[in-house]
Design an enzyme around this catalytic site. Structure first.
Site, PDB file in Angstrom:
ATOM      1  N   LYS A 262       0.830  -1.216   0.000  1.00 12.53           N
ATOM      2  CA  LYS A 262       0.000   0.000   0.000  1.00 12.53           C
ATOM      3  C   LYS A 262       0.863   1.265   0.000  1.00 12.53           C
ATOM      4  CE  LYS A 262      -4.098  -1.944   2.281  1.00 12.53           C
ATOM      5  NZ  LYS A 262      -4.938  -1.932   3.507  1.00 12.53           N
TER       6      LYS A 262
ATOM      7  N   SER B 274      -1.498   0.670   6.490  1.00 13.61           N
ATOM      8  CA  SER B 274      -1.746  -0.477   7.370  1.00 13.61           C
ATOM      9  C   SER B 274      -2.753  -1.437   6.754  1.00 13.61           C
ATOM     10  CB  SER B 274      -2.228  -0.001   8.751  1.00 13.61           C
ATOM     11  OG  SER B 274      -3.465   0.642   8.632  1.00 13.61           O
ATOM     12  N   ASP B 275      -2.789  -2.622   7.326  1.00 19.90           N
ATOM     13  CA  ASP B 275      -3.740  -3.627   6.879  1.00 19.90           C
ATOM     14  C   ASP B 275      -4.103  -4.531   8.056  1.00 19.90           C
ATOM     15  OD1 ASP B 275      -4.955  -4.741   4.229  1.00 19.90           O
ATOM     16  OD2 ASP B 275      -4.372  -6.506   5.396  1.00 19.90           O
ATOM     17  N   THR B 276      -5.371  -4.912   8.112  1.00 20.12           N
ATOM     18  CA  THR B 276      -5.849  -5.810   9.166  1.00 20.12           C
ATOM     19  C   THR B 276      -6.410  -7.070   8.528  1.00 20.12           C
ATOM     20  OG1 THR B 276      -6.401  -3.952  10.624  1.00 20.12           O
ATOM     21  CG2 THR B 276      -7.464  -6.050  11.102  1.00 20.12           C
TER      22      THR B 276
ATOM     23  N   SER C 169      -0.993  -4.902  10.676  1.00 21.09           N
ATOM     24  CA  SER C 169       0.381  -4.465  10.392  1.00 21.09           C
ATOM     25  C   SER C 169       0.349  -2.997  10.011  1.00 21.09           C
ATOM     26  CB  SER C 169       0.979  -5.276   9.241  1.00 21.09           C
ATOM     27  OG  SER C 169       1.095  -6.627   9.604  1.00 21.09           O
TER      28      SER C 169
END
Length: 195
Positions: free
Chosen positions: A59, A76-78, A113
């Site tokens: 991203k 970020s990523d979940t 993250s």
């Protein structure tokens, strides 16, 4: 105080998530939102936090050429990790139902993250929270999906919504992480970066 340390930095949050933006506001951070679309696909061999790390990092790629020396870009990523597989954002009601039914009466991990980029460094952190659902009825799952339409949420649910209030028995780890941002780690990492 972090706010004082950041006065010479420009904080860029590359996320359209209202929850992440709200957390930044709650932390009293001055920031701007910048959005670019990225195809969120990952190699099949990745597991758990490797997936969220990878997605948070890709991203950041579209922004790297435009970063200035005083910019800190945050992406970020979940993901939800359950039964050795990733539960992403459901595409429709049937997918959301299947996800929630599979997690009903069991525990799963929510992993977020966060990737920090400047013109000189890139650092990625992650946080894992274990969440346990009680056994949910089909009527409860139907009611939740019909009323809350959780199609923008990993695993097909938001812990802060009705299903979290009635269905979650136990949490081990960071609550804000389950909502999409481990705020304690974000604050510490930012502090370390600019100190």
């Amino acid at each position: 105080m972090l706010q004082e340390k950041l006065k010479d930095w420009n904080l860029i949050l590359a996320s359209g998530s209202p929850r992440r933006q709200h957390f930044f506001e709650e932390l009293k951070l001055n920031f701007e939102v910048r959005l670019k679309s990225v195809e969120e696909v990952f190699p099949n061999h990745l597991k758990g936090h490797e997936v969220s790390d990878y997605l948070a990092e890709i991203k950041s790629f579209p922004f790297k050429e435009e970063l200035r020396p005083n910019d800190i870009l945050i992406t970020s990523d979940t993901v939800v990790w359950h039964n050795d597989k990733i539960l992403g954002k459901p595409l429709n009601k049937a997918e959301a139902f299947a996800m929630l039914e599979s997690m009903s009466g069991t525990s799963h991990e929510v992993i977020t993250s966060v990737c920090f980029c400047t013109t000189k460094i890139q650092k990625t952190i992650n946080c894992t929270t274990k969440v346990k659902f009680r056994k949910l009825t089909h009527a409860e799952i139907d009611f939740y999906i019909d009323n809350y339409k959780p199609f923008d949420k990993a695993g097909g649910y938001g812990i802060q919504e009705w299903i979290g209030h009635i269905g979650i028995e136990e949490i081990q780890g960071s609550y804000t992480n389950v909502m999409g941002l481990p705020t304690h780690l974000l604050y510490k990492t930012l502090s370390d970066l600019v100190s």
